[in-house]
Write a protein that holds these residues in place. Structure first.
Motif, short mmCIF file in Angstrom:
data_model
loop_
_atom_site.label_atom_id
_atom_site.label_comp_id
_atom_site.label_asym_id
_atom_site.label_seq_id
_atom_site.Cartn_x
_atom_site.Cartn_y
_atom_site.Cartn_z
N VAL A 55 72.15 80.92 32.89
CA VAL A 55 71.06 79.93 32.95
C VAL A 55 71.36 78.78 31.98
CG1 VAL A 55 68.61 79.54 32.44
CG2 VAL A 55 69.32 81.59 33.68
N VAL A 90 70.15 76.03 29.53
CA VAL A 90 69.01 75.88 28.64
C VAL A 90 69.06 74.47 28.06
CG1 VAL A 90 67.83 76.76 26.59
CG2 VAL A 90 69.08 78.34 28.09
N ARG A 114 63.11 79.58 29.49
CA ARG A 114 62.92 79.77 30.93
C ARG A 114 61.50 80.21 31.27
NH1 ARG A 114 67.40 84.17 31.97
NH2 ARG A 114 68.39 82.95 30.32
N THR A 161 64.32 73.66 31.63
CA THR A 161 64.95 74.94 31.94
C THR A 161 64.18 75.66 33.03
OG1 THR A 161 65.73 75.09 29.64
CG2 THR A 161 65.77 77.12 30.96
N ALA A 162 62.87 75.80 32.84
CA ALA A 162 62.04 76.53 33.79
C ALA A 162 61.98 75.83 35.14
CB ALA A 162 60.64 76.71 33.23
N LEU A 213 64.46 76.90 37.86
CA LEU A 213 64.47 78.30 38.28
C LEU A 213 63.44 78.52 39.38
CD1 LEU A 213 64.70 80.06 34.80
CD2 LEU A 213 66.58 79.53 36.37
N ASP A 268 59.01 81.89 37.17
CA ASP A 268 58.97 82.25 35.75
C ASP A 268 59.31 83.74 35.63
OD1 ASP A 268 58.18 83.03 33.13
OD2 ASP A 268 56.75 81.39 33.03
N ASP A 314 67.70 82.92 26.10
CA ASP A 314 67.70 81.51 25.73
C ASP A 314 67.73 81.35 24.20
OD1 ASP A 314 67.37 81.24 28.47
OD2 ASP A 314 65.19 81.03 28.30
#
Length: 250
Positions: free
Chosen positions: A36, A38, A87, A99-100, A103, A106, A115
């Motif tokens: 992921v 960040v 995230r 970041t979120a 995606l 959540d 993260d």
């Protein structure tokens, strides 16, 4: 374990209200262990004697904008800062969580530990021998205990604002019992929040240990924002300043 209250901090209020020149933020992209990306903002202090790096982690439904007024004040006091978008978060403070937003959903609080680990690795990578301080807000105030327990003596200190048992399937108190770093906890002016923070602080094996119990408070790091805590932010800054001077003197 010291309990800090309003009267003990009154001499520090003038210092807490000193104007802070804004520190420019440099965007950062980190890569968590699970891939992921960040996103965060890094601010470097212009003070001649750097006091270390503070990693700033936000509360639920939030983003790095939580630290828009806090991070510049910390850089004015000699600390570099990195504030990330975890995230698990959302829009607020006039920003979206970068970041979120990338995606599909959540994932919840505990996966965001990856993260925090990415931020820790980033800071250690460029300044391996420098002071490194973990700063958490609400659910991330619980996660910093897990991170510190895993990293042990490589953490200079912890500041946890409104920590509690927010992590399903994980004992935050169990992690706190493995922490050997100096620790500061604060909470809203709420008996349950104060009790939760006290339980976690009591489990910590490091020293010094400080608990700030405000007369006027707010949840998480918002306790330091005058827009969220107009009657208590200056006193809270006094408590934070005293702890930072103790564990990372100028």
């Amino acid at each position: 374990m010291a309990i800090i209250g309003r009267r003990q901090l009154a001499p520090l209020i003038g210092f807490a209200l000193s104007p802070a020149a804004p520190a420019s933020a440099a965007p950062q992209e980190l890569r968590a262990a699970d891939g992921v990306t960040v996103f965060g903002d890094y601010r470097r202090s212009d003070e001649p004697r750097r006091r270390g790096t503070i990693l700033l982690f936000h509360m639920a439904g939030s983003n790095r904008g939580e630290y828009a007024t806090i991070a510049p004040e910390l850089t004015r006091r000699g600390f570099d800062t990195l504030a990330i978008d975890q995230r698990s978060g959302g829009a607020g403070w006039g920003l979206r969580n970068e970041t979120a937003s990338r995606l599909p959903r959540d994932p919840g609080f505990l996966p965001a530990l990856a993260d925090l680990e990415a931020a820790f690795a980033w800071a250690k990578g460029w300044d391996p021998n420098g002071r490194l301080i973990l700063w958490g807000s609400s659910y991330s105030a619980a996660l910093v205990f897990l991170l510190a327990a895993a990293t042990r003596d490589r953490v200079t200190a912890i500041l946890a604002f409104s920590p509690g048992e927010y992590l399903a399937g994980q004992s935050v108190r169990g992690a706190a019992a493995r922490v050997t770093s100096p620790t500061f906890v604060a909470s809203d002016a709420d008996a349950l929040e104060e009790a939760s923070a006290a339980v976690l602080l009591a489990a910590v094996r490091g020293a010094p240990k400080r608990q700030f119990r405000p007369t006027n408070g707010a949840h998480g790091s918002s306790i330091l924002r005058s827009d969220r805590n107009p009657r208590g932010a200056a006193v809270a800054w006094g408590a934070v300043s005293a702890f930072l001077d103790e564990v990372a003197p100028p």
